[in-house]
Design an enzyme around this catalytic site. Structure first.
Site, PDB file in Angstrom:
ATOM      1  N   ARG A  74      46.368  43.355  27.770  1.00 20.63           N
ATOM      2  CA  ARG A  74      44.930  43.069  27.692  1.00 20.63           C
ATOM      3  C   ARG A  74      44.223  43.821  28.809  1.00 20.63           C
ATOM      4  NH1 ARG A  74      41.545  38.457  29.965  1.00 20.63           N
ATOM      5  NH2 ARG A  74      39.513  38.829  28.981  1.00 20.63           N
ATOM      6  N   HIS A 118      33.887  42.841  30.592  1.00 17.64           N
ATOM      7  CA  HIS A 118      34.489  42.066  31.673  1.00 17.64           C
ATOM      8  C   HIS A 118      33.641  42.259  32.924  1.00 17.64           C
ATOM      9  CE1 HIS A 118      38.460  40.065  32.965  1.00 17.64           C
ATOM     10  NE2 HIS A 118      37.635  39.956  33.975  1.00 17.64           N
ATOM     11  N   GLU A 163      34.670  35.393  29.745  1.00 21.52           N
ATOM     12  CA  GLU A 163      34.143  34.309  30.575  1.00 21.52           C
ATOM     13  C   GLU A 163      32.608  34.363  30.753  1.00 21.52           C
ATOM     14  OE1 GLU A 163      36.293  33.972  34.241  1.00 21.52           O
ATOM     15  OE2 GLU A 163      38.107  33.360  33.179  1.00 21.52           O
ATOM     16  N   ASN A 288      41.160  31.377  29.256  1.00 25.88           N
ATOM     17  CA  ASN A 288      41.637  31.661  30.615  1.00 25.88           C
ATOM     18  C   ASN A 288      41.758  30.327  31.339  1.00 25.88           C
ATOM     19  OD1 ASN A 288      41.325  34.300  29.883  1.00 25.88           O
ATOM     20  ND2 ASN A 288      39.654  34.766  31.288  1.00 25.88           N
ATOM     21  N   TYR A 290      43.196  28.339  34.811  1.00 23.48           N
ATOM     22  CA  TYR A 290      43.700  28.455  36.182  1.00 23.48           C
ATOM     23  C   TYR A 290      43.967  27.117  36.833  1.00 23.48           C
ATOM     24  CZ  TYR A 290      42.965  33.415  35.953  1.00 23.48           C
ATOM     25  OH  TYR A 290      43.058  34.735  35.586  1.00 23.48           O
ATOM     26  N   GLU A 348      44.388  34.602  30.108  1.00 20.84           N
ATOM     27  CA  GLU A 348      44.640  34.722  31.547  1.00 20.84           C
ATOM     28  C   GLU A 348      45.226  33.421  32.083  1.00 20.84           C
ATOM     29  OE1 GLU A 348      41.376  35.972  34.047  1.00 20.84           O
ATOM     30  OE2 GLU A 348      40.671  37.397  32.534  1.00 20.84           O
TER      31      GLU A 348
HETATM   32  N1  LIG Z   1      33.427  26.178  39.708  1.00 19.24           N
HETATM   33  N2  LIG Z   1      34.289  26.848  39.394  1.00 19.24           N
HETATM   34  N3  LIG Z   1      35.039  27.481  38.971  1.00 19.24           N
HETATM   35  C1  LIG Z   1      36.099  28.332  39.003  1.00 19.24           C
HETATM   36  C2  LIG Z   1      36.320  28.880  37.640  1.00 19.24           C
HETATM   37  C3  LIG Z   1      37.249  30.065  37.735  1.00 19.24           C
HETATM   38  C4  LIG Z   1      36.530  31.210  37.182  1.00 19.24           C
HETATM   39  N4  LIG Z   1      37.161  32.501  37.525  1.00 19.24           N
HETATM   40  C5  LIG Z   1      38.012  33.004  36.720  1.00 19.24           C
HETATM   41  O1  LIG Z   1      38.408  32.396  35.788  1.00 19.24           O
HETATM   42  C6  LIG Z   1      38.458  34.422  36.986  1.00 19.24           C
HETATM   43  C7  LIG Z   1      38.954  35.145  35.859  1.00 19.24           C
HETATM   44  C8  LIG Z   1      38.479  36.564  35.632  1.00 19.24           C
HETATM   45  O2  LIG Z   1      38.526  36.901  34.249  1.00 19.24           O
HETATM   46  C9  LIG Z   1      39.336  37.593  36.398  1.00 19.24           C
HETATM   47  O3  LIG Z   1      38.663  38.830  36.402  1.00 19.24           O
HETATM   48  C10 LIG Z   1      39.609  37.082  37.810  1.00 19.24           C
HETATM   49  O4  LIG Z   1      40.268  38.084  38.571  1.00 19.24           O
HETATM   50  C11 LIG Z   1      40.476  35.837  37.688  1.00 19.24           C
HETATM   51  C12 LIG Z   1      40.932  35.304  39.056  1.00 19.24           C
HETATM   52  O5  LIG Z   1      39.833  34.797  39.752  1.00 19.24           O
HETATM   53  C13 LIG Z   1      39.786  34.756  36.901  1.00 19.24           C
END
Ligand SMILES: N=[N+]=NCCCCNC(=O)[C@@H]1[C@H]2[C@H](O)[C@@H](O)[C@H](O)[C@@H](CO)[C@@H]12
Length: 444
Positions: A74, A118, A163, A288, A290, A348
């Site tokens: 991806r 993105h 996102e 995604n 986390y 992700e």
């Molecule tokens: N309130 N609050 N919230 C926190 C919510 C987390 C949102 N950040 C992501 O999901 C980013 C996604 C992104 O696609 C990638 O480009 C980033 O590198 C990753 C790592 O950071 C993740």
């Protein structure tokens, strides 16, 4: 615990985080190029000028993907490489770059999964209002159509946006991300135009494409800090703001009433026809995942206070996120039951830890990352057993990369990158993930 035959194993990246050379060969600057070059906004003054130099080293990185045994990769396409001004004249050198990348991925037996957006909006479009301008949906559809006509068939999995919640919240409310606005009245307009852009791109794909297209959302389950009514109300509000915000319009054709009430006077009157466009059916959902969020009484404040009350005994990543694999299972079952069990890919999942340095002989013993991934993959197996239509998984990320406003201070990669000389080193987690793929999860 073998996964179903055909379960798709991959890894993910994004253009501005890995490519470097943001202005090479006619490419137009993005809002992230501008944001990084604005003093004080990104950790250490880091920029994507070089990043992982993937724009030049992509053959080496495809070799790494083969070594991992990836079945899919991806990546995202930088809008400004393809259309330097965002609309109008295409840049053939930019299209050629992605065409070569895709062709070599196919040569390597790796299925490309391309994300159109993105976060790296062409700066020229931001000068015209960016996502605040209703025309942004048409600009995006023009870009999407150009790329579909060039690459569809070789690319058989597309996603429109990555996102949209983070684009809205980070870019227009907290201001922590490009373009760095802080305006409650702008946030719902941006979210709505992002959703309209998604709908128009899906419609453009139905006109010319022959494969599959979806949307990638970040979902973060919300749990009340206690059974107190004020904690439960705050939890429902947090859930409305992040999780139902985009899922409801896309899958149910209307916004969550709790969300609309939270914005109050800042919520515009959107034309009803917009929701018909936004709910244009998609082929799959990218999630995604986390971490989770434990929510305490917000006393009715909005924007919501961003807090993550520390959970005793929990493990936290370098980005301050609790390791909570149960939240992934809860999220998948919520999507299954509320939205009709759509086909889902985890697009992700990963973690930043304070990895040890590259050891003599070239090893990175990142046991915490392996454990994070193992816990979450085990949960996926349970989700499938509980009826979730889960089709695949992409680890975030293939490479250590530019972690947005954190700069290069946070490492998510299965592969370590030494930014002084661009040397790549497969981490223990990467070698472990290769075994997971080779055994289709049997070794978990
Ligand atoms: N309130 N609050 N919230 C926190 C919510 C987390 C949102 N950040 C992501 O999901 C980013 C996604 C992104 O696609 C990638 O480009 C980033 O590198 C990753 C790592 O950071 C993740």
């Amino acid at each position: 615990m073998a996964f179903p035959d055909g379960f798709l194993w991959g890894a993910a990246t994004a253009a501005y985080q890995i490519e470097g050379s943001p202005l090479a060969d006619g490419a137009g600057a993005s809002i992230w190029h501008r944001f990084c070059h604005t003093p004080g906004l990104v950790h250490g003054g880091d920029t994507g000028d070089v990043a992982c130099d993937h724009y030049r080293r992509w053959p080496e990185d495809i070799a790494l993907m083969r070594r991992l045994g990836l079945q899919s990769y991806r990546f995202s396409i930088a809008w400004g490489r393809v259309l330097p001004q965002g609309t109008g004249t295409a840049n053939s050198a930019g299209l050629d770059f992605y065409e070569r990348l895709v062709d070599q991925l196919l040569e390597a037996g790796i299925a490309p999964n391309a994300t159109l957006y993105h976060w790296d909006l062409p700066a020229a479009l931001d000068d015209r209002g960016g996502w605040l301008n209703r025309d942004s949906a048409d600009w995006f559809a023009e870009y999407a159509d150009l790329v579909f006509r060039r690459l569809d068939g070789r690319v058989k999995m597309w996603t429109t946006l990555n996102e949209p919640w983070v684009v809205m919240d980070g870019g227009y409310l907290s201001g922590a991300l490009a373009p760095g606005h802080r305006n409650l009245f702008e946030a719902p307009i941006v979210a709505h135009n992002l959703l309209r852009a998604h709908g128009k791109a899906v419609q453009a794909y139905r006109a010319s494409g022959a494969h599959r297209i979806g949307l990638v959302v970040n979902l973060e389950p919300k749990y009340p800090a206690s059974d107190a009514p004020q904690d439960r109300v705050a939890t429902r509000r947090a859930h409305a703001y992040m999780n139902r915000h985009f899922m409801d319009p896309v899958f149910r054709g209307r916004y969550d009433a709790v969300l609309v009430r939270m914005f109050g006077a800042a919520w515009p009157a959107f034309p009803a026809s917009d929701l018909d466009l936004i709910r244009t059916p998609i082929d799959f959902l990218g999630i995604n995942y986390y971490t989770r969020n434990v929510v305490r009484d917000d006393a009715g404040r909005f924007p919501l206070p961003v807090e993550r009350p520390v959970q005793r005994g929990a493990t936290y990543t370098e980005t301050g996120w609790e390791v909570f694999p149960q939240g992934l299972l809860d999220t998948l079952n919520w999507v299954r039951t509320r939205y009709g069990n759509p086909p889902v890919y985890i697009t992700e999942n990963g973690a930043a830890f304070d990895d040890p340095p590259v050891a003599q002989g070239g090893a990175v013993h990142d046991a915490l990352r392996t454990d994070y991934l193992r816990q979450h993959l085990r949960v996926l197996h349970r989700a499938i057993a509980e009826g979730c239509d889960l089709r695949g998984y992409y680890a975030w990320s293939l490479l250590d990369n530019l972690e947005w406003a954190h700069g290069y201070s946070k490492r998510f990669g299965l592969v370590h990158v030494d930014y002084r000389n661009q040397r790549r080193t497969l981490k223990d987690s990467g070698a472990w993930y290769a075994r997971v793929i080779a055994s289709n999860g049997q070794c978990l």
